[in-house]
Scaffold this active site. Structure first.
Site, PDB file in Angstrom:
ATOM      1  N   HIS A   1      57.074  83.583  49.171  1.00 27.53           N
ATOM      2  CA  HIS A   1      56.187  83.035  50.194  1.00 27.53           C
ATOM      3  C   HIS A   1      56.640  83.423  51.604  1.00 27.53           C
ATOM      4  CE1 HIS A   1      54.248  79.834  52.646  1.00 27.53           C
ATOM      5  NE2 HIS A   1      53.344  79.793  51.688  1.00 27.53           N
TER       6      HIS A   1
ATOM      7  N   ASP B   1      60.267  78.965  56.520  1.00 29.41           N
ATOM      8  CA  ASP B   1      59.622  79.227  55.243  1.00 29.41           C
ATOM      9  C   ASP B   1      60.671  79.272  54.134  1.00 29.41           C
ATOM     10  OD1 ASP B   1      57.645  80.374  53.294  1.00 29.41           O
ATOM     11  OD2 ASP B   1      56.456  80.605  55.101  1.00 29.41           O
TER      12      ASP B   1
ATOM     13  N   SER C   1      48.437  79.247  54.424  1.00 28.28           N
ATOM     14  CA  SER C   1      49.751  79.871  54.642  1.00 28.28           C
ATOM     15  C   SER C   1      49.605  81.303  55.121  1.00 28.28           C
ATOM     16  CB  SER C   1      50.563  79.871  53.341  1.00 28.28           C
ATOM     17  OG  SER C   1      51.207  78.651  53.120  1.00 28.28           O
TER      18      SER C   1
END
Length: 784
Positions: free
Chosen positions: A225, A157, A566
């Site tokens: 994220h 990520d 996600s």
């Protein structure tokens, strides 16, 4: 809030010093012989070679033989080598050299280094309440692994914010001795940031000497994220977690005592394929158990398996006993938009949970105390008067002289007359999505508007963050009421209330509008996505950087609410880690089977699951259903898919024997079965069944093998078929008797059309039950 929304707007203007520096670097490269028309290519060479060999030297020698370069390393042609889980490298090549490289006998494929996308656009409590089973905090207490798990989840990520309380290692034991990973140092990140929870951190910089150091060369997450997905998968328990007062409660990951290893492969620019492959290669060598990837290719450009970094890396990770979990993509609600659909990947769709972020529009009329409340969905921290005292206007009647009716009704930037909307709340359509909701909000705000109510059926149940500006999203049905009020009231007024979190919302789960749908364009003979999990308005750790989104008087939040597949992916990764901790010897396919066959297709109102727009949902939307964390720990039966099965899949898919020999690393001659065909893919021992182009006359028969993993070795399972009208489904045998010596048994399923009423795609299921366990195998059949 989407950390990538304004990515394209970063300024790339260089001052004179920077320009001179890059000019110097370019001239230096050219002086060493690098051709200006080179591009980074990935050269995939299948399974790793002999461990005693030096793969880097082999890669340099191959590059030299193709390019005629005597110094490929010093010239920066070799970007990085892969050597742990598979063989290959990334190199700077011309198109002509890449074509020549692809013809080499030891090479499977050569493709341009792609940029992939991140899949962002109370969840654990809801999953437990929805399945009406025991709390997950006790589900593995019998094995003692709850306080002593050594399961390691790897996240590919954007990195990690190590100071988050979600990565606290209190009460965790020593790091497993088998761990071989590292904690790399970089900008604002040193090895002391790793601990017994966050045991590894890597980032990926081109190894060639010509590439300068950048601010991105660090495991630290500057986007949020990766921190969010990591904490969702395995975050420690954090009491009092909230997003500026919203969604307050205990934040926790799916497997709070699992270890985390982060591999930073994504930056503001995207996720480079060569870095993704390097992370897979490292993770295999480091010793992770589960890999979680909330990223993938665009649904409009899906590469073939041997040209897809995720499919390649996941294939070899699976061969090394690592389960790879990937997001399905955010290309919904369009059909055939699912990505990451290789059969060795567990592909996850996104659903809602039973929490609604309600921001209501209150209607009134001047001089009257009568009010009407219209429910809306949004996140805002506005401070408007809670009584409806602000004039209300429809954007379609407030257009400027130069705008069209459609532009004004959508409140597109530049389409409204500031004198008409100043000091008012504006009702806006969102049918024209050429402009984002934030752009429309800012347009109204810049003209002096006091608030905005956007009509948006698709995104009604995904709460957009409008910061402190009074804003909400309404359904089209609610908007009709508002328009009627505006048109029938002499002095229409309104107000927009600040957001409140409402729990026990029904129906839930529903399939999120953005979640990518099947069938897969790679092969319809495998049902994708596999399962669904919460992916809407998920609270998890975030980077506490200050910005315009921080309400006045508050400190930056350490948590955030994000939506996307996600967010769904790490939910399943956490569940997989729990299963692995309870059943450490289970294979990746056994864990996947346990998750898929125990999933549920009903919502919290006991009805069949729908989409968030209210339409009926199908397995093309949610796979086998919503994940069931507790049920997956004791599935009863599992479908094992071996490495050999995947080689046969590649044969049936159309790859030739020589390519599969290189991919698999097999010695001697390897020959695909003579009857290999795309239709034979349906025979893969997968936990779901997909039949394509069913012949109305001959029908289709497939075989499956199940293994008893329940406590009772002596047990009998019987089959129950749920089939749509027009489809005849027969299971043979329909009774399986397991014993101490007969732990794996096979059965066949024959599908045939029993009439002309069958739809193009028919859905159903076969459930095996012994009174204690129910093992559901979802099927989809398309007719020719």
């Amino acid at each position: 809030m989407n950390p990538f929304m304004d990515m394209k707007r970063y300024s790339y203007c260089l001052n004179a010093m920077l320009f001179q520096f890059f000019l110097f670097v370019l001239l230096s490269l050219l002086s060493e012989g690098i051709e200006s028309d080179t591009t980074v290519y990935i050269v995939y060479m299948g399974a790793p070679g002999n461990k005693n060999e030096d793969p880097v030297s082999d890669h340099l020698e191959l590059i030299s033989s193709i390019t005629a370069s005597k110094k490929p390393h010093s010239q920066g042609l070799l970007v990085r080598s892969y050597m742990n889980g598979f063989s290959g490298f990334a190199a700077r090549l011309t198109a002509q050299h890449a074509a020549a490289m692809a013809k080499q006998p030891q090479v499977v494929s050569v493709f341009v280094d792609p940029f992939l996308q991140l899949h962002t656009t109370r969840s654990w409590d809801f999953l437990q309440e929805h399945t009406e089973l025991e709390p997950y905090s006790d589900m593995d207490s019998d094995s003692g692994s709850r306080n002593n798990t050594n399961t390691i989840i790897g996240l590919l990520d954007t990195g990690v914010w190590p100071e988050s309380p979600s990565f606290d290692d209190m009460d965790m034991g020593a790091i497993p001795a088998r761990w071989k990973g590292v904690c790399m140092e970089g900008k604002d990140f040193n090895s002391s940031y790793c601990n017994r929870k966050l045991i590894g951190a890597r980032y990926y910089k081109d190894n060639s000497p010509s590439v300068a150091w950048t601010a991105q060369d660090t495991p630290r997450d500057t986007l949020g994220h990766g921190t969010h997905t990591s904490s969702t998968a395995a975050g420690s328990l954090v009491a009092g977690a909230n997003y500026y007062g919203l969604a307050a409660g205990i934040a926790k990951g799916g497997s709070p005592t699992s270890r985390l290893a982060v591999y930073k492969v994504c930056t503001e620019e995207g996720c480079k394929g060569s870095a993704i492959l390097a992370a897979f290669d490292d993770a295999i060598g480091d010793g992770v158990d589960i890999l979680s990837l909330s990223l993938g290719a665009s649904p409009f450009f899906k590469p073939d398996f041997v040209n897809d970094p995720i499919a390649i890396g996941a294939f070899h990770a699976t061969q090394h006993g690592i389960l790879v979990v990937c997001s399905a993509g955010n290309g919904g609600p369009d059909s055939s938009s699912v990505v990451n659909s290789a059969p060795w990947i567990l592909t996850v769709a996104a659903t809602t949970i039973d929490r609604d972020f309600e921001s209501d529009l209150v209607l009134g009329s001047g001089g009257s105390t009568t009010t009407k409340t219209i429910k809306g969905e949004a996140i805002n921290f506005s401070n408007l008067n809670k009584s409806p005292v602000y004039p209300l206007i429809y954007g379609g009647t407030a257009g400027s002289n130069s705008s069209s009716q459609d532009e004004a009704s959508n409140c597109n930037p530049g389409s409204l007359d500031g004198e008409k909307i100043k000091g008012k709340i504006v009702l806006c359509q969102h049918t024209d999505q050429g402009y984002s909701k934030k752009e429309k909000m800012n347009g109204v705000k810049s003209l002096g508007g006091f608030g905005v109510a956007l009509v948006d059926n698709e995104e009604r149940y995904v709460a957009f963050d409008y910061d402190t500006f009074p804003a909400t999203a309404l359904s089209s049905a609610s908007a009709k009421e508002v328009l009627s009020h505006i048109n029938s009231t002499r002095n229409p007024v309104a107000t927009i209330l600040p957001t409140v979190a409402v729990t026990k919302f029904k129906p839930a789960p529903t399939v999120a509008y953005f979640s990518s749908r099947g069938p897969s364009t790679d092969t319809k003979n495998i049902l994708k996505p596999d399962v669904a999990a919460p992916g809407v308005n998920i609270l998890a750790a975030y980077i506490p950087t200050s910005g315009s989104s921080v309400p006045p008087g508050q400190s930056p939040s350490q948590f955030n609410l994000l939506s996307g597949t996600s967010m769904a992916c790490p939910h399943v990764s956490g569940i997989a880690a729990l299963i692995k901790s309870k059943h450490p010897t289970w294979s990746p396919s056994a864990i996947r089977s346990a998750i898929m066959t125990t999933a549920t297709e009903t919502d919290n109102s006991k009805a069949q699951m729908t989409t968030d727009s209210g339409s009926s949902a199908t397995p093309y939307d949610y796979g086998t259903g919503e994940v069931n964390p507790t049920g997956a720990l004791q599935p009863g039966l599992i479908y094992e898919t071996s490495g050999e099965d995947y080689f046969f899949f590649l044969c049936n898919y159309g790859y030739n024997s020589s390519s599969i020999k290189i991919i698999s690393g097999k010695t001697g001659n390897y020959t695909c079965p003579s009857n290999s065909s795309i239709e034979s893919i349906s025979d893969l021992n997968y936990p779901s069944i997909a039949i394509v182009n069913l012949d109305n006359k001959s029908g289709k028969t497939v075989k499956r093998t199940v293994t008893n993993v329940g406590i009772d070795m002596e047990t009998i399972y019987t089959a129950t078929v749920k089939a749509p009208k027009g489809l005849d489904v027969k299971v043979s045998p329909d009774r399986l008797q397991f014993t101490e010596t007969s732990k794996s048994l096979s059965y066949q399923v024959t599908f045939a059309s029993s009439g002309s009423s069958i739809k193009k795609d028919a859905f159903g299921s076969i459930t095996w039950s012994n009174g204690k366990h129910s093992v559901k195998t979802t099927f989809v059949v398309s007719v020719s």
